[in-house]
Design an enzyme around this catalytic site. Structure first.
Site, PDB file in Angstrom:
ATOM      1  N   TYR A 136      70.876  83.446  13.132  1.00 24.48           N
ATOM      2  CA  TYR A 136      69.793  83.131  14.076  1.00 24.48           C
ATOM      3  C   TYR A 136      69.570  84.377  14.930  1.00 24.48           C
ATOM      4  O   TYR A 136      70.337  84.669  15.850  1.00 24.48           O
ATOM      5  CB  TYR A 136      70.155  81.949  14.972  1.00 24.48           C
ATOM      6  CG  TYR A 136      70.267  80.609  14.264  1.00 24.48           C
ATOM      7  CD1 TYR A 136      69.774  80.402  12.986  1.00 24.48           C
ATOM      8  CD2 TYR A 136      70.870  79.527  14.913  1.00 24.48           C
ATOM      9  CE1 TYR A 136      69.884  79.162  12.364  1.00 24.48           C
ATOM     10  CE2 TYR A 136      70.974  78.283  14.298  1.00 24.48           C
ATOM     11  CZ  TYR A 136      70.487  78.118  13.019  1.00 24.48           C
ATOM     12  OH  TYR A 136      70.597  76.889  12.412  1.00 24.48           O
ATOM     13  N   LEU A 147      53.426  69.662  11.526  1.00 19.02           N
ATOM     14  CA  LEU A 147      52.636  68.455  11.281  1.00 19.02           C
ATOM     15  C   LEU A 147      53.515  67.212  11.381  1.00 19.02           C
ATOM     16  O   LEU A 147      53.130  66.207  11.994  1.00 19.02           O
ATOM     17  CB  LEU A 147      51.979  68.546   9.890  1.00 19.02           C
ATOM     18  CG  LEU A 147      50.943  67.482   9.564  1.00 19.02           C
ATOM     19  CD1 LEU A 147      49.750  67.600  10.505  1.00 19.02           C
ATOM     20  CD2 LEU A 147      50.484  67.625   8.105  1.00 19.02           C
ATOM     21  N   PRO A 187      65.799  66.877  13.813  1.00 16.80           N
ATOM     22  CA  PRO A 187      65.704  65.436  14.091  1.00 16.80           C
ATOM     23  C   PRO A 187      64.357  65.018  14.658  1.00 16.80           C
ATOM     24  O   PRO A 187      64.026  63.832  14.635  1.00 16.80           O
ATOM     25  CB  PRO A 187      66.821  65.212  15.129  1.00 16.80           C
ATOM     26  CG  PRO A 187      66.998  66.538  15.788  1.00 16.80           C
ATOM     27  CD  PRO A 187      66.759  67.558  14.705  1.00 16.80           C
ATOM     28  N   LEU A 188      63.580  66.007  15.147  1.00 13.18           N
ATOM     29  CA  LEU A 188      62.259  65.683  15.703  1.00 13.18           C
ATOM     30  C   LEU A 188      61.144  66.033  14.728  1.00 13.18           C
ATOM     31  O   LEU A 188      59.969  66.024  15.109  1.00 13.18           O
ATOM     32  CB  LEU A 188      62.056  66.410  17.043  1.00 13.18           C
ATOM     33  CG  LEU A 188      63.064  66.027  18.126  1.00 13.18           C
ATOM     34  CD1 LEU A 188      62.875  66.871  19.378  1.00 13.18           C
ATOM     35  CD2 LEU A 188      62.938  64.539  18.461  1.00 13.18           C
ATOM     36  N   GLY A 189      61.505  66.337  13.489  1.00 10.45           N
ATOM     37  CA  GLY A 189      60.496  66.574  12.462  1.00 10.45           C
ATOM     38  C   GLY A 189      60.139  68.036  12.279  1.00 10.45           C
ATOM     39  O   GLY A 189      60.056  68.798  13.225  1.00 10.45           O
TER      40      GLY A 189
HETATM   41  N1  LIG Z   1      71.673  73.600   8.566  1.00 10.20           N
HETATM   42  C1  LIG Z   1      70.438  74.022   8.537  1.00 10.20           C
HETATM   43  O1  LIG Z   1      69.946  74.495   7.502  1.00 10.20           O
HETATM   44  C2  LIG Z   1      69.586  73.916   9.764  1.00 10.20           C
HETATM   45  C3  LIG Z   1      68.197  74.072   9.659  1.00 10.20           C
HETATM   46  C4  LIG Z   1      67.442  73.939  10.807  1.00 10.20           C
HETATM   47  C5  LIG Z   1      68.057  73.669  12.023  1.00 10.20           C
HETATM   48  N2  LIG Z   1      69.411  73.542  12.102  1.00 10.20           N
HETATM   49  C6  LIG Z   1      70.078  73.225  13.388  1.00 10.20           C
HETATM   50  O2  LIG Z   1      69.554  71.998  13.868  1.00 10.20           O
HETATM   51  C7  LIG Z   1      69.078  72.144  15.194  1.00 10.20           C
HETATM   52  C8  LIG Z   1      67.922  71.198  15.419  1.00 10.20           C
HETATM   53  O3  LIG Z   1      66.854  71.496  14.565  1.00 10.20           O
HETATM   54  P1  LIG Z   1      65.500  72.170  15.067  1.00 10.20           P
HETATM   55  O4  LIG Z   1      65.745  72.867  16.356  1.00 10.20           O
HETATM   56  O5  LIG Z   1      64.963  72.943  13.921  1.00 10.20           O
HETATM   57  O6  LIG Z   1      64.528  70.964  15.184  1.00 10.20           O
HETATM   58  P2  LIG Z   1      64.316  69.740  16.221  1.00 10.20           P
HETATM   59  O7  LIG Z   1      65.522  69.583  17.062  1.00 10.20           O
HETATM   60  O8  LIG Z   1      63.877  68.598  15.389  1.00 10.20           O
HETATM   61  O9  LIG Z   1      63.083  70.147  17.085  1.00 10.20           O
HETATM   62  C9  LIG Z   1      62.838  71.358  17.556  1.00 10.20           C
HETATM   63  C10 LIG Z   1      61.344  71.426  17.925  1.00 10.20           C
HETATM   64  O10 LIG Z   1      60.983  70.339  18.765  1.00 10.20           O
HETATM   65  C11 LIG Z   1      60.604  70.802  20.065  1.00 10.20           C
HETATM   66  N3  LIG Z   1      61.220  69.871  21.008  1.00 10.20           N
HETATM   67  C12 LIG Z   1      62.532  69.755  21.348  1.00 10.20           C
HETATM   68  N4  LIG Z   1      62.695  68.760  22.220  1.00 10.20           N
HETATM   69  C13 LIG Z   1      61.479  68.231  22.440  1.00 10.20           C
HETATM   70  C14 LIG Z   1      61.017  67.174  23.250  1.00 10.20           C
HETATM   71  N5  LIG Z   1      61.852  66.448  24.017  1.00 10.20           N
HETATM   72  N6  LIG Z   1      59.707  66.891  23.237  1.00 10.20           N
HETATM   73  C15 LIG Z   1      58.859  67.590  22.484  1.00 10.20           C
HETATM   74  N7  LIG Z   1      59.234  68.620  21.695  1.00 10.20           N
HETATM   75  C16 LIG Z   1      60.543  68.923  21.667  1.00 10.20           C
HETATM   76  C17 LIG Z   1      61.112  72.213  20.136  1.00 10.20           C
HETATM   77  O11 LIG Z   1      60.242  73.049  20.868  1.00 10.20           O
HETATM   78  P3  LIG Z   1      60.587  73.552  22.356  1.00 10.20           P
HETATM   79  O12 LIG Z   1      61.444  74.757  22.197  1.00 10.20           O
HETATM   80  O13 LIG Z   1      59.234  73.852  22.881  1.00 10.20           O
HETATM   81  O14 LIG Z   1      61.259  72.419  23.052  1.00 10.20           O
HETATM   82  C18 LIG Z   1      61.063  72.662  18.675  1.00 10.20           C
HETATM   83  O15 LIG Z   1      59.761  73.090  18.319  1.00 10.20           O
HETATM   84  C19 LIG Z   1      68.716  73.618  15.290  1.00 10.20           C
HETATM   85  O16 LIG Z   1      68.611  74.055  16.618  1.00 10.20           O
HETATM   86  C20 LIG Z   1      69.831  74.253  14.485  1.00 10.20           C
HETATM   87  O17 LIG Z   1      70.965  74.416  15.311  1.00 10.20           O
HETATM   88  C21 LIG Z   1      70.171  73.641  10.983  1.00 10.20           C
END
Ligand SMILES: NC(=O)c1ccc[n+]([C@@H]2O[C@H](COP(=O)([O-])OP(=O)(O)OC[C@H]3O[C@@H](n4cnc5c(N)ncnc54)[C@H](OP(=O)(O)O)[C@@H]3O)[C@@H](O)[C@H]2O)c1
Length: 290
Positions: free
Chosen positions: A62, A217, A211-213
């Protein structure tokens, strides 16, 4: 059940809160380069720990290096009980492209790089993040061998798997204990449900990423869907909180690592654990995105 109460679950040698923090969003656009707002990135990390977060998910790739350096700058010396979890098998090139780094010796180097940039001697868990879902069996077994050796030498307390199939999980379990599985999973994408079920049966932590999609989209769909917004209103919460509460309601071994670059969203996400969905609401959400 291994967890001592409904809010906590065992991950390797730690009993941690079921809502942690995913640090991926702290890097620049495309998870590459420095954050747009470095002060806010540091503040998010400090606020997370102050609010009781004891599970942070990261990766050396990252940034690359950016997120681990931020974690260290914000939190070192780390509070007792903080579980730092990473993943290996990828690297970045100069343009930011994600490339495999998954030969056994590269997995080892990836673990050592994480330890070095985070400034620790042991990671709570490291996920072998498969870059190739069609990895040949002998290669997968060799990769597991590198992870087992790192665990046996004390570099990591537990071995996780990420981006895997059920067959990978079952094959890995022939060789070693697996402490967590981290796969893409949310209200709108449940392809990993059979793996979640297997993890429930075996008391392995299941950590849904995105977890938030994702992509945007799907993220917008979850945040604007009328069923979700209606349930959110009924609880005085937000759609993001409902999407997280639905995941928590699935099984006690589900550990969340929602990612954000903003303290406001962090605070919102950490409150998701206070929303107790009625079984009818869980069913309505499940059926809505069936
Ligand atoms: N193992 C793997 O291959 C893999 C792949 C992807 C991710 N991950 C891990 O999983 C974690 C979670 O996944 P992710 O960060 O991709 O996706 P996520 O947690 O589903 O969502 C992140 C997105 O949602 C927004 N968001 C967060 N909280 C929000 C809220 N309360 N209301 C509205 N929007 C919100 C964030 O933007 P803002 O910054 O504007 O809040 C960001 O655009 C990552 O941080 C990473 O550590 C692992």
């Amino acid at each position: 059940m291994t967890g001592v109460d409904a809010d906590r679950y065992q991950l390797a040698d730690r009993n941690i809160s079921r809502i942690g923090y995913g640090a991926m969003q702290l890097a620049g656009d495309g998870v590459f380069g420095p954050p747009r707002d470095p002060d806010e990135a540091l503040a998010v990390l400090r606020a997370a720990v102050e609010a009781g977060v004891d599970h942070i998910d990261t990766a050396q790739f990252y940034g690359p290096g950016v997120v681990n350096v931020l974690i260290r700058e914000a939190l070192y010396p780390y509070p007792d009980g903080l579980a730092l979890v990473s993943k290996v098998a990828a690297r970045r090139d100069d343009s930011g492209a994600v490339l495999p780094y998954d030969e056994p010796h590269q997995l080892r180097a990836g673990i050592e790089d994480n330890l070095s940039t985070l400034g620790i001697e042991q990671l709570t868990a490291v996920n072998l993040r498969l870059m190739d879902s069609a990895v040949p069996d002998n290669r997968f077994v060799d990769q597991l061998g590198a992870m087992i050796q790192a665990r046996d030498e004390g570099l990591i307390a537990g071995i996780g798997l990420s981006n895997i199939s059920l067959a990978h999980l079952l094959r890995a379990l022939e060789f070693t204990e697996i402490v967590c599985v981290q796969n893409f999973f949310n209200l709108a994408d449940r392809k990993s449900l059979p793996i979640l079920h297997e993890c429930v049966a075996r008391e392995i932590a299941f950590v849904p990423f995105c977890p938030l999609g994702w992509p945007r989209l799907q993220h917008e769909q979850i945040r604007t869907d009328p069923v979700i917004t209606g349930i959110a209103q009924a609880h005085g919460g937000t759609p993001a909180q409902i999407a997280l509460a639905w995941l928590l309601a699935l099984a006690p071994n589900v550990l969340l690592i929602p990612g954000t670059s903003k303290r406001s969203h962090l605070a919102e996400n950490l409150q998701a654990g206070t929303i107790a969905l009625h079984p009818d609401q869980v069913t309505a959400l499940t059926e809505r995105f069936a």
